[in-house]
Design an enzyme around this catalytic site. Structure first.
Site, PDB file in Angstrom:
ATOM      1  N   LYS A 173       0.843  -1.204   0.000  1.00 14.32           N
ATOM      2  CA  LYS A 173       0.000   0.000   0.000  1.00 14.32           C
ATOM      3  C   LYS A 173       0.874   1.249   0.000  1.00 14.32           C
ATOM      4  O   LYS A 173       1.769   1.381   0.818  1.00 14.32           O
ATOM      5  CB  LYS A 173      -0.905  -0.007   1.242  1.00 14.32           C
ATOM      6  CG  LYS A 173      -1.864  -1.179   1.283  1.00 14.32           C
ATOM      7  CD  LYS A 173      -2.613  -1.272   2.597  1.00 14.32           C
ATOM      8  CE  LYS A 173      -1.745  -1.661   3.747  1.00 14.32           C
ATOM      9  NZ  LYS A 173      -2.511  -1.942   4.988  1.00 14.32           N
ATOM     10  N   THR A 204      -8.740   8.633   8.977  1.00 13.05           N
ATOM     11  CA  THR A 204      -8.250   7.438   8.281  1.00 13.05           C
ATOM     12  C   THR A 204      -7.976   6.288   9.254  1.00 13.05           C
ATOM     13  O   THR A 204      -7.199   5.395   8.953  1.00 13.05           O
ATOM     14  CB  THR A 204      -6.949   7.775   7.519  1.00 13.05           C
ATOM     15  OG1 THR A 204      -6.031   8.361   8.454  1.00 13.05           O
ATOM     16  CG2 THR A 204      -7.189   8.729   6.367  1.00 13.05           C
ATOM     17  N   GLY A 206      -8.200   2.910  10.743  1.00 16.78           N
ATOM     18  CA  GLY A 206      -8.718   1.602  10.312  1.00 16.78           C
ATOM     19  C   GLY A 206      -8.755   1.373   8.816  1.00 16.78           C
ATOM     20  O   GLY A 206      -9.369   0.413   8.343  1.00 16.78           O
ATOM     21  N   THR A 207      -8.080   2.217   8.047  1.00 20.35           N
ATOM     22  CA  THR A 207      -8.125   2.046   6.576  1.00 20.35           C
ATOM     23  C   THR A 207      -7.530   0.692   6.151  1.00 20.35           C
ATOM     24  O   THR A 207      -8.080   0.011   5.300  1.00 20.35           O
ATOM     25  CB  THR A 207      -7.345   3.176   5.869  1.00 20.35           C
ATOM     26  OG1 THR A 207      -6.080   3.328   6.519  1.00 20.35           O
ATOM     27  CG2 THR A 207      -8.096   4.482   5.905  1.00 20.35           C
ATOM     28  N   GLY A 208      -6.394   0.338   6.773  1.00 12.25           N
ATOM     29  CA  GLY A 208      -5.725  -0.913   6.385  1.00 12.25           C
ATOM     30  C   GLY A 208      -6.564  -2.130   6.746  1.00 12.25           C
ATOM     31  O   GLY A 208      -6.668  -3.085   5.959  1.00 12.25           O
ATOM     32  N   CYS A 209      -7.174  -2.096   7.938  1.00 12.37           N
ATOM     33  CA  CYS A 209      -8.027  -3.217   8.381  1.00 12.37           C
ATOM     34  C   CYS A 209      -9.200  -3.376   7.420  1.00 12.37           C
ATOM     35  O   CYS A 209      -9.555  -4.488   7.005  1.00 12.37           O
ATOM     36  CB  CYS A 209      -8.596  -2.945   9.772  1.00 12.37           C
ATOM     37  SG  CYS A 209      -7.363  -2.558  11.021  1.00 12.37           S
TER      38      CYS A 209
HETATM   39  N1  LIG Z   1      -5.863   9.914   2.304  1.00 12.83           N
HETATM   40  C1  LIG Z   1      -6.138   8.854   1.542  1.00 12.83           C
HETATM   41  N2  LIG Z   1      -6.942   8.981   0.455  1.00 12.83           N
HETATM   42  C2  LIG Z   1      -7.251   7.933  -0.307  1.00 12.83           C
HETATM   43  N3  LIG Z   1      -6.786   6.678  -0.085  1.00 12.83           N
HETATM   44  C3  LIG Z   1      -5.971   6.482   0.980  1.00 12.83           C
HETATM   45  C4  LIG Z   1      -5.601   7.544   1.840  1.00 12.83           C
HETATM   46  N4  LIG Z   1      -4.782   7.040   2.819  1.00 12.83           N
HETATM   47  C5  LIG Z   1      -4.665   5.732   2.574  1.00 12.83           C
HETATM   48  N5  LIG Z   1      -5.359   5.378   1.462  1.00 12.83           N
HETATM   49  C6  LIG Z   1      -5.516   4.040   0.918  1.00 12.83           C
HETATM   50  O1  LIG Z   1      -6.187   3.270   1.910  1.00 12.83           O
HETATM   51  C7  LIG Z   1      -5.745   1.930   1.874  1.00 12.83           C
HETATM   52  C8  LIG Z   1      -5.210   1.553   3.257  1.00 12.83           C
HETATM   53  O2  LIG Z   1      -3.847   1.975   3.312  1.00 12.83           O
HETATM   54  P1  LIG Z   1      -3.044   2.567   4.533  1.00 12.83           P
HETATM   55  O3  LIG Z   1      -1.666   2.717   4.003  1.00 12.83           O
HETATM   56  O4  LIG Z   1      -3.714   3.770   5.084  1.00 12.83           O
HETATM   57  O5  LIG Z   1      -3.175   1.399   5.565  1.00 12.83           O
HETATM   58  P2  LIG Z   1      -2.616   1.277   7.004  1.00 12.83           P
HETATM   59  O6  LIG Z   1      -1.544   2.261   7.242  1.00 12.83           O
HETATM   60  O7  LIG Z   1      -2.268  -0.172   7.151  1.00 12.83           O
HETATM   61  O8  LIG Z   1      -3.879   1.654   7.860  1.00 12.83           O
HETATM   62  P3  LIG Z   1      -4.195   1.394   9.432  1.00 12.83           P
HETATM   63  O9  LIG Z   1      -2.939   0.866  10.056  1.00 12.83           O
HETATM   64  O10 LIG Z   1      -4.654   2.702   9.981  1.00 12.83           O
HETATM   65  O11 LIG Z   1      -5.327   0.418   9.460  1.00 12.83           O
HETATM   66  C9  LIG Z   1      -4.710   1.846   0.756  1.00 12.83           C
HETATM   67  O12 LIG Z   1      -5.363   1.460  -0.435  1.00 12.83           O
HETATM   68  C10 LIG Z   1      -4.207   3.284   0.656  1.00 12.83           C
HETATM   69  O13 LIG Z   1      -3.659   3.558  -0.596  1.00 12.83           O
HETATM   70  C1  LIG Z   2      -6.963  -3.617  17.176  1.00 12.43           C
HETATM   71  C2  LIG Z   2      -6.279  -2.857  16.090  1.00 12.43           C
HETATM   72  N1  LIG Z   2      -5.891  -3.526  14.997  1.00 12.43           N
HETATM   73  C3  LIG Z   2      -5.279  -2.860  13.988  1.00 12.43           C
HETATM   74  C4  LIG Z   2      -5.034  -1.510  14.083  1.00 12.43           C
HETATM   75  C5  LIG Z   2      -4.281  -0.792  12.959  1.00 12.43           C
HETATM   76  O1  LIG Z   2      -4.977   0.208  12.453  1.00 12.43           O
HETATM   77  C6  LIG Z   2      -5.484  -0.833  15.239  1.00 12.43           C
HETATM   78  N2  LIG Z   2      -5.294   0.499  15.406  1.00 12.43           N
HETATM   79  N3  LIG Z   2      -6.103  -1.537  16.226  1.00 12.43           N
END
Ligand SMILES: Nc1ncnc2c1ncn2[C@@H]1O[C@H](COP(=O)(O)OP(=O)(O)OP(=O)(O)O)[C@@H](O)[C@H]1O
Ligand SMILES: Cc1ncc(CO)c(N)n1
Length: 275
Positions: A173, A204, A206-209
């Protein structure tokens, strides 16, 4: 109905972890189940404390689900400790689910460690080889391969190095780099850029989850890996675009925006009203 199981930590604030996963499954029309690995006392600003769940009850939760219910896809999030990684990996080896989506959660947005340092090698050795797809963000990928990633070319080389750790495919990502959040999918043969447009919001959490759960749900429904990634990217983009300004820090994404739109429902104060 297709089913998906999340094996992850609980977020009391409701935007990440198990809570985000179950919402994302439901939004894709998939029946969600959960195995809780850790409980976090968390809100939109910080993780205040974490309690790891006993290994025996983690194992019992996994067995209770697999011994009774068909599991079409598994999503893995916060694993917290090396021992938890081993218990989860051993039981997945036993049950052999068709799809395992691994979000290698390491650090929260506020900087709290959700995976102990000593668990990283266990994650690499035991979990990555079992994964159908692993979905690191840039800092997580840097830890996995021990080198810095600053450009899209670096991202391509990083995908090759992560693939060599054993997962079937990689989605790296790009949200943490500057510019548009373009993600890179690599299946061992070719690269596909999954392009995005940056939405300027602080909400943002929880975006990755949410993204990894949407991938798991789409795999459960029969999408190919590339289709599942593309559908999940579209879903997370909308969820970020209409994110929820709840709390004082990083608010949550809006897991049900599209569903509510389609049902012609608007949230009006505390009640739903038909438009
Ligand atoms: N500001 C944004 N606008 C649009 N898409 C975004 C933005 N920030 C992240 N994304 C997208 O959201 C998705 C999740 O990515 P991100 O890198 O934020 O995950 P993460 O850091 O693992 O998140 P978290 O740890 O908060 O759950 C990816 O497809 C990324 O490209
Ligand atoms: C429980 C939990 N899992 C994953 C993440 C990563 O976003 C978070 N903040 N909390």
């Amino acid at each position: 109905m297709k089913t998906a199981l999340t094996i992850a930590g609980s977020d009391s604030g409701g935007g990440a972890g198990i809570q985000a996963d179950l919402k994302a499954f439901a939004a894709q029309g998939v029946y969600g189940m959960s195995v809780i690995t850790a409980v976090t006392a968390q809100n939109t600003m910080e993780v205040r404390s974490v309690q790891n769940i006993d290994l025996s009850i983690i194992n019992d939760q996994i067995e209770a689900v697999f011994d009774d219910i068909r599991v079409d896809a598994v999503k893995i999030g916060m694993l917290s400790s090396a021992k938890t990684v081993k218990v989860v990996a051993d039981s997945l080896e036993k049950y052999q689910p068709k799809f395992i989506v691994l979000d290698p959660v390491m650090v929260s947005k506020g900087g709290h460690h959700l995976l102990q340092g000593e668990a990283i090698s266990a994650l690499k050795e035991k979990m990555l080889p079992l994964s159908t797809i692993v979905t690191p963000n840039i800092p997580e990928a840097e830890v996995l391969i021990n080198r810095s990633i600053q450009t899209e070319e670096n991202m391509m080389n990083a995908c090759l190095a992560i693939k060599a750790l054993g997962p079937k495919t990689v989605l790296l990502k790009g949200g943490h780099l500057s510019g548009n959040p373009n993600d890179l999918f690599y299946d061992g043969v070719s690269f596909h850029w999954i392009k995005g447009e940056r939405i300027h919001t602080k909400n943002t959490h929880g975006t990755g989850c949410t993204l990894s759960s949407a991938i798991a749900a789409n795999l459960a429904k029969g999408a190919t890996l590339l289709e599942a990634v593309q559908l999940a990217k579209k879903y997370i983009t909308t969820a970020i675009k209409y994110s929820l300004n709840l709390g004082h820090g990083h608010g949550s994404t809006n897991h049900f925006y599209e569903l509510y739109e389609r049902a012609n429902l608007v949230l009006c104060q505390n009640n739903f009203e038909r438009m």
